[in-house]
Write an enzyme that holds these catalytic residues in place. Sequence first.
Site, PDB file in Angstrom:
ATOM      1  N   ARG A   1      48.265  -6.172 -32.473  1.00 39.68           N
ATOM      2  CA  ARG A   1      49.550  -5.646 -31.976  1.00 39.68           C
ATOM      3  C   ARG A   1      49.780  -6.022 -30.518  1.00 39.68           C
ATOM      4  O   ARG A   1      50.627  -5.430 -29.849  1.00 39.68           O
ATOM      5  CB  ARG A   1      49.619  -4.133 -32.154  1.00 39.68           C
ATOM      6  CG  ARG A   1      48.465  -3.370 -31.518  1.00 39.68           C
ATOM      7  CD  ARG A   1      48.661  -1.886 -31.689  1.00 39.68           C
ATOM      8  NE  ARG A   1      47.484  -1.144 -31.232  1.00 39.68           N
ATOM      9  CZ  ARG A   1      47.477   0.170 -31.042  1.00 39.68           C
ATOM     10  NH1 ARG A   1      48.564   0.881 -31.231  1.00 39.68           N
ATOM     11  NH2 ARG A   1      46.377   0.790 -30.647  1.00 39.68           N
TER      12      ARG A   1
ATOM     13  N   GLY B   1      41.073  -9.550 -34.063  1.00 41.22           N
ATOM     14  CA  GLY B   1      42.108 -10.259 -33.326  1.00 41.22           C
ATOM     15  C   GLY B   1      43.183  -9.339 -32.802  1.00 41.22           C
ATOM     16  O   GLY B   1      43.192  -8.135 -33.063  1.00 41.22           O
TER      17      GLY B   1
ATOM     18  N   ASP C   1      34.296  -5.533 -29.936  1.00 48.60           N
ATOM     19  CA  ASP C   1      35.603  -6.132 -29.665  1.00 48.60           C
ATOM     20  C   ASP C   1      36.356  -5.384 -28.572  1.00 48.60           C
ATOM     21  O   ASP C   1      37.425  -5.832 -28.143  1.00 48.60           O
ATOM     22  CB  ASP C   1      36.448  -6.196 -30.947  1.00 48.60           C
ATOM     23  CG  ASP C   1      36.636  -4.838 -31.592  1.00 48.60           C
ATOM     24  OD1 ASP C   1      35.631  -4.264 -32.053  1.00 48.60           O
ATOM     25  OD2 ASP C   1      37.781  -4.348 -31.648  1.00 48.60           O
ATOM     26  N   ASN C   2      35.803  -4.277 -28.090  1.00 53.63           N
ATOM     27  CA  ASN C   2      36.402  -3.532 -26.984  1.00 53.63           C
ATOM     28  C   ASN C   2      35.606  -3.677 -25.694  1.00 53.63           C
ATOM     29  O   ASN C   2      35.768  -2.895 -24.766  1.00 53.63           O
ATOM     30  CB  ASN C   2      36.520  -2.047 -27.330  1.00 53.63           C
ATOM     31  CG  ASN C   2      37.534  -1.787 -28.423  1.00 53.63           C
ATOM     32  OD1 ASN C   2      38.429  -2.592 -28.657  1.00 53.63           O
ATOM     33  ND2 ASN C   2      37.391  -0.668 -29.125  1.00 53.63           N
TER      34      ASN C   2
ATOM     35  N   LYS D   1      51.410  -4.763 -25.465  1.00 52.97           N
ATOM     36  CA  LYS D   1      50.702  -4.050 -26.522  1.00 52.97           C
ATOM     37  C   LYS D   1      51.704  -3.210 -27.300  1.00 52.97           C
ATOM     38  O   LYS D   1      52.367  -2.333 -26.741  1.00 52.97           O
ATOM     39  CB  LYS D   1      49.610  -3.165 -25.933  1.00 52.97           C
ATOM     40  CG  LYS D   1      48.740  -2.500 -26.993  1.00 52.97           C
ATOM     41  CD  LYS D   1      47.567  -1.780 -26.356  1.00 52.97           C
ATOM     42  CE  LYS D   1      46.676  -1.145 -27.403  1.00 52.97           C
ATOM     43  NZ  LYS D   1      45.509  -0.451 -26.799  1.00 52.97           N
TER      44      LYS D   1
ATOM     45  N   GLY E   1      51.513  -3.436 -36.218  1.00 51.00           N
ATOM     46  CA  GLY E   1      51.743  -4.210 -35.007  1.00 51.00           C
ATOM     47  C   GLY E   1      52.419  -3.443 -33.888  1.00 51.00           C
ATOM     48  O   GLY E   1      52.729  -4.025 -32.845  1.00 51.00           O
TER      49      GLY E   1
END
Length: 509
Positions: A109, A106, A270-271, A131, A144
Amino acid sequence: MLSADTAIDRAASGPDIAPDLNAGLGNRFAELPPVFFTQLEPTPLPAPYPVAFSAPAAALIGLKSDFFDSPALQQTLVGNRVLTASKPLAAVYSGHQFGVWAGQLGDGRAITLGDVAAPGVIGGRMELQLKGAGLTPYSRMGDGRAVLRSSIREFLCSEAMAALGIPTTRALAIVGSDAPIMRETPETAAVVTRMAPSFIRFGSFEHWYYKRDNAMLKVLADTVIAQFYPALLDTANPYQALLAEVTQRTAELVAQWQAVGFMHGVLNTDNMSILGLTLDYGPFGFMEAFDPRHICNHTDQQGRYAYNNQPQIGEWNCYALGQTMLPLIGDVELTKAALALYQPAFEAKKEALLHAKLGLKTMQADDNKLFDALFAILPGTDFTLFFRRLGDLRLQPTPSAAQSDAPLRDLFIDRAAFDGWAQHYRQRLQAEQSDDTARRLAMHAVNPKYVLRNYLAQVAIDKAQAKDFSELARLQQVLQKPFDEQPEFTQYAALPPDWASHLEVSCSS
């Protein structure tokens, strides 16, 4: 407790806070069921200051080049001031990392502020995402935050890739703060505002598949099709058509990376963008001395994401996506048929790009032998400089091949090997009656003179950390026109200095 200057401000629309942006702000992702995200506001940072701004990115959403001059906007882009129309959120997704199922991930950050009109992009809107905006429920062991160093790298490369014509997320701005952030050593904080029609990833689909929640998987797929691929609704099986579309886009994207020597560094699922965009700039690199096994990510000890592995990893990731789509497609053979598009799409794109890079107007049966022979002699030769200087090669060298070819030939340790290849290359050019002037113009339009070498980024970072942003601005200017000669900036196209060989980038970059 937060001090007064770092408290979140829900900004009313006004001349100093971009009323057009506030009025046009929506959030399509927030219309998904609440299980897809967590609504939360950014964590403020003290005493923000402007670092960099991209006028080309701003133009995509109708912002003027002087827009970044507003202190109120800078407060918004660091997360201290939230537009009244904003519904900030962090999205949940999962993924495979280095080939291993990592479970729930998820936005750890990143916080999405919403989306604004952008008529020239797929779906017609751009999401604005901060970001480095602070902790979210998905931060896991992270803080984060993003640091100035990594924010500069992402900002520069996002915009450099766009100028190269490679599909990518965009970077609107960097706002910095002297708030201390601990990485390997203490650094300072920064927030990069990045933009994309969507930040939905392969891992967004994996999340619901591995939770065995086919209802939410369908909601996600239906949303992606409706917003970005509406033409697929008219196909026999829209979910298969979606997988086929994403597979082809991914294959062509990876071919474009290979053609400019770009290495992503962390091709986890996830990228991977569902829109076929270059997503999440971390330990990336552009090839310098050519090595097909080069690993740009110091963390990647096994070389999973080495340059020569990127094509097969792109396909592996598409298969991971295909697995998640199987419950929707409803047929294994249909799923395989969509995934089978990857290799021919990659090869076709690669061949077209190589022909263009070598200035070949036609395709002939033995061209792959010419390409293979080139890459056999290329190791150790600067990748970008070779292709750029190749455009200056003359069909009829005078007074001798060695002399006229010297700027190109001298890039090679084994000059005799180059001479042999150049002889075959000239014969190939003669077979299609190539013209030197026209070929040079065509080759220089596809072979960049300037790419974001790691050492160039590092010089800009070192100065920026001392609050001197002049080099960052200059490098940004150079990279906006990578195919132009720009003689006043020729030093940015030179071979890297010796000290550059010691630079390392890792997942913390």
